[in-house]
Design a protein around this motif. Structure first.
Motif, short mmCIF file in Angstrom:
data_model
loop_
_atom_site.label_atom_id
_atom_site.label_comp_id
_atom_site.label_asym_id
_atom_site.label_seq_id
_atom_site.Cartn_x
_atom_site.Cartn_y
_atom_site.Cartn_z
N SER A 187 -9.54 8.27 -10.57
CA SER A 187 -9.62 7.24 -11.60
C SER A 187 -9.76 7.90 -12.97
CB SER A 187 -10.82 6.33 -11.34
OG SER A 187 -10.95 5.38 -12.39
N HIS A 188 -8.93 7.48 -13.93
CA HIS A 188 -8.94 8.02 -15.28
C HIS A 188 -9.43 6.94 -16.23
CE1 HIS A 188 -6.56 11.64 -14.18
NE2 HIS A 188 -6.01 10.81 -13.29
N GLN A 189 -10.39 7.27 -17.05
CA GLN A 189 -10.99 6.31 -17.97
C GLN A 189 -10.29 6.38 -19.32
OE1 GLN A 189 -13.30 4.23 -16.72
NE2 GLN A 189 -13.02 5.36 -14.79
N GLY A 190 -10.55 5.38 -20.16
CA GLY A 190 -10.01 5.40 -21.51
C GLY A 190 -8.90 4.39 -21.72
N LEU A 191 -8.33 4.39 -22.96
CA LEU A 191 -7.31 3.43 -23.34
C LEU A 191 -6.08 3.53 -22.46
CD1 LEU A 191 -6.43 1.25 -25.37
CD2 LEU A 191 -5.53 3.09 -26.82
N LYS A 192 -5.68 4.75 -22.12
CA LYS A 192 -4.51 4.97 -21.26
C LYS A 192 -4.93 5.35 -19.85
CE LYS A 192 -1.52 6.38 -25.09
NZ LYS A 192 -0.61 7.44 -25.61
N GLY A 193 -6.07 4.81 -19.44
CA GLY A 193 -6.60 5.15 -18.13
C GLY A 193 -5.90 4.40 -17.01
N GLY A 194 -6.31 4.73 -15.80
CA GLY A 194 -5.72 4.11 -14.63
C GLY A 194 -5.96 4.97 -13.41
N TYR A 195 -5.01 4.96 -12.49
CA TYR A 195 -5.16 5.71 -11.26
C TYR A 195 -4.03 6.72 -11.11
CZ TYR A 195 -8.40 1.99 -10.04
OH TYR A 195 -9.44 1.10 -10.04
N GLY A 196 -4.35 7.84 -10.48
CA GLY A 196 -3.36 8.87 -10.21
C GLY A 196 -3.81 9.70 -9.03
N MET A 197 -2.91 10.53 -8.53
CA MET A 197 -3.24 11.44 -7.43
C MET A 197 -3.83 12.73 -7.99
SD MET A 197 -2.70 10.28 -4.37
CE MET A 197 -1.84 8.94 -3.54
N MET A 198 -4.68 13.35 -7.21
CA MET A 198 -5.29 14.62 -7.61
C MET A 198 -4.19 15.64 -7.90
SD MET A 198 -7.92 17.00 -5.42
CE MET A 198 -9.11 15.67 -5.28
N SER B 220 -3.14 -9.91 -8.22
CA SER B 220 -4.17 -9.80 -9.25
C SER B 220 -4.68 -8.36 -9.33
CB SER B 220 -5.34 -10.73 -8.91
OG SER B 220 -6.00 -10.27 -7.74
N PRO B 221 -5.25 -7.95 -10.49
CA PRO B 221 -5.85 -6.62 -10.61
C PRO B 221 -6.94 -6.39 -9.56
CG PRO B 221 -5.55 -7.56 -12.78
CD PRO B 221 -5.23 -8.65 -11.81
N ALA C 154 -4.18 -0.48 -13.37
CA ALA C 154 -4.25 -1.55 -12.37
C ALA C 154 -3.42 -2.75 -12.82
CB ALA C 154 -5.70 -1.96 -12.16
N SER C 155 -3.41 -3.02 -14.13
CA SER C 155 -2.64 -4.16 -14.63
C SER C 155 -1.14 -3.93 -14.45
CB SER C 155 -2.95 -4.41 -16.10
OG SER C 155 -2.66 -3.25 -16.88
N THR C 156 -0.69 -2.67 -14.63
CA THR C 156 0.73 -2.36 -14.43
C THR C 156 1.12 -2.57 -12.98
OG1 THR C 156 0.73 -0.75 -16.24
CG2 THR C 156 2.48 -0.55 -14.59
N LEU C 157 0.29 -2.09 -12.06
CA LEU C 157 0.57 -2.25 -10.64
C LEU C 157 0.50 -3.71 -10.24
CD1 LEU C 157 -1.47 0.80 -9.28
CD2 LEU C 157 1.02 0.57 -9.28
N LEU D 123 0.83 -1.21 0.00
CA LEU D 123 0.00 0.00 0.00
C LEU D 123 0.86 1.25 0.00
CD1 LEU D 123 -2.75 -1.04 2.58
CD2 LEU D 123 -3.06 -0.73 0.12
N ILE D 124 1.91 1.26 0.83
CA ILE D 124 2.80 2.42 0.90
C ILE D 124 3.50 2.62 -0.44
CG2 ILE D 124 4.90 3.33 1.97
CD1 ILE D 124 4.02 1.92 4.56
N SER D 125 3.96 1.52 -1.04
CA SER D 125 4.64 1.62 -2.33
C SER D 125 3.70 2.15 -3.41
CB SER D 125 5.19 0.25 -2.74
OG SER D 125 6.20 -0.18 -1.84
N ILE D 126 2.46 1.70 -3.40
CA ILE D 126 1.49 2.18 -4.39
C ILE D 126 1.26 3.67 -4.24
CG2 ILE D 126 -0.94 2.07 -5.11
CD1 ILE D 126 -0.86 -0.93 -4.50
N ILE D 127 1.15 4.12 -2.99
CA ILE D 127 0.94 5.56 -2.74
C ILE D 127 2.07 6.38 -3.36
CG2 ILE D 127 0.92 7.34 -0.95
CD1 ILE D 127 -0.56 5.27 0.83
N TYR D 128 3.32 5.96 -3.10
CA TYR D 128 4.45 6.72 -3.62
C TYR D 128 4.54 6.64 -5.14
CZ TYR D 128 6.23 7.77 1.00
OH TYR D 128 6.39 8.26 2.27
N LYS D 129 4.16 5.50 -5.71
CA LYS D 129 4.18 5.39 -7.16
C LYS D 129 3.14 6.31 -7.80
CE LYS D 129 6.24 0.88 -7.83
NZ LYS D 129 7.34 1.49 -8.63
N LEU D 130 2.00 6.40 -7.18
CA LEU D 130 0.96 7.29 -7.70
C LEU D 130 1.37 8.75 -7.57
CD1 LEU D 130 -2.30 5.55 -6.41
CD2 LEU D 130 -1.28 5.44 -8.70
#
Length: 305
Positions: free
Chosen positions: A51-62, A31-32, A21-24, A6-13
């Motif tokens: 959450s960002h939608q679309g072909l290059k979508g995924g997750y990011g920080m505000m 699993s995703p 999600a697949s990259t993470l 969880l901590i690593s995901i936070i810093y990556k974002l």
């Protein structure tokens, strides 16, 4: 493990605009669906994940969200990132890379680093440093072949304690099972470095590393004086930065360096001879005789048969 993820995901974002999600999932070997649950936990903890939608979508920080930078100044962060980047490359250390990503979140954006560190590893076997590092952290015995200062070839088994980078070379310090005592080994003289399956218990009586702690050592130090011709100045100054130097009108320079037992210091002989006609030893006279003998012996190898 989950908390670390969880901590690593936070810093990556914090360090990337958008991560899928697949990259993470691929990076953390989960699993995703697990990543989706992790994102929910991070959001519940108060982090503004978008959450960002679309072909290059995924997750990011505000946009605009950054961690508090008050703990370290930009100079501190930049220096730490530079040193850790070099170490992570040398040791192939994923943990160091994770630390770098965390530091980048509190560092200044778009700033060119003012520091560069290159820890030279060409003089060691490719896997020697990672094997020794793992041996230290996991308390595993390391096996290798060693060439000592007497040019003797011996197999060694070592309980490694720490690595040093000094005098432009890597060294490992630890308990040598072969000699039943603590020893320091220069990595450039180590061959066939292998991690064994044998684990050891760290010694509680680890001695302090005292280099030349014998009081009589100072009585065995003598000055070596040699004259360096203009064509060899750069190499001599690279090797003896702290020497007393006196420049002469013809462009040459006299260097004076204190050496422990110079008449037995083969490293010094080798360097002075490597300068060829670019350097002449002035003192001590006995060292001149040694170098002349070394040159005569070398010439015998090239005499016509």
């Amino acid at each position: 493990m989950k908390l670390e993820r969880l901590i690593s995901i936070i810093y990556k974002l914090l360090n990337h605009e958008v991560l899928s999600a697949s990259t993470l999932a691929e990076e953390f070997q989960v699993s995703p669906r697990t990543i989706y649950r992790d994102i929910d936990v991070i959001c519940a903890a108060g982090f503004p994940v978008v959450s960002h939608q679309g072909l290059k979508g995924g997750y990011g920080m505000m946009d605009g969200y950054k961690m508090d930078k008050s703990l370290l100044g930009s100079y501190d962060v930049d220096s730490l990132i530079t040193v850790l980047s070099s170490l992570s490359t040398v040791f192939e250390d994923a943990r160091a890379q994770g630390t770098i990503e965390r530091l980048q979140t509190i560092g200044p954006e778009h700033q060119t680093s003012s520091l560069s560190v290159d820890l030279e590893t060409r003089r060691t076997e490719p896997d020697a440093l990672p094997h020794l590092r793992k041996g230290i952290t996991d308390h595993q015995v390391v096996r290798f072949d060693y060439i000592n200062t007497k040019n003797e070839h011996t197999p060694r088994h070592l309980e490694p304690v720490r690595l040093h980078f000094k005098y432009r070379n890597w060294y490992v310090y630890g308990f040598c099972q072969t000699r039943q005592d603590y020893r320091e080994f220069r990595l450039s003289r180590m061959m066939n470095v292998q991690l064994t399956s044998v684990h050891f218990q760290p010694h509680l009586d680890l001695p302090q590393e005292t280099v030349l702690s014998d009081p009589s050592w100072q009585d065995q130090v003598s000055d070596v004086v040699f004259r360096v011709n203009p064509e060899a100045l750069a190499e001599a100054m690279d090797h003896f930065q702290q020497a007393d130097k006196q420049f002469h009108e013809d462009g040459s320079m006299t260097m004076r360096i204190p050496v422990h037992q110079p008449l037995q210091a083969k490293w010094l002989w080798s360097f002075l001879l490597s300068l060829g006609s670019g350097a002449e030893v002035l003192e001590p006279i006995e060292l001149r005789d040694i170098l002349k003998e070394q040159l005569r012996n070398a010439l015998k190898l090239y005499e016509e048969v």
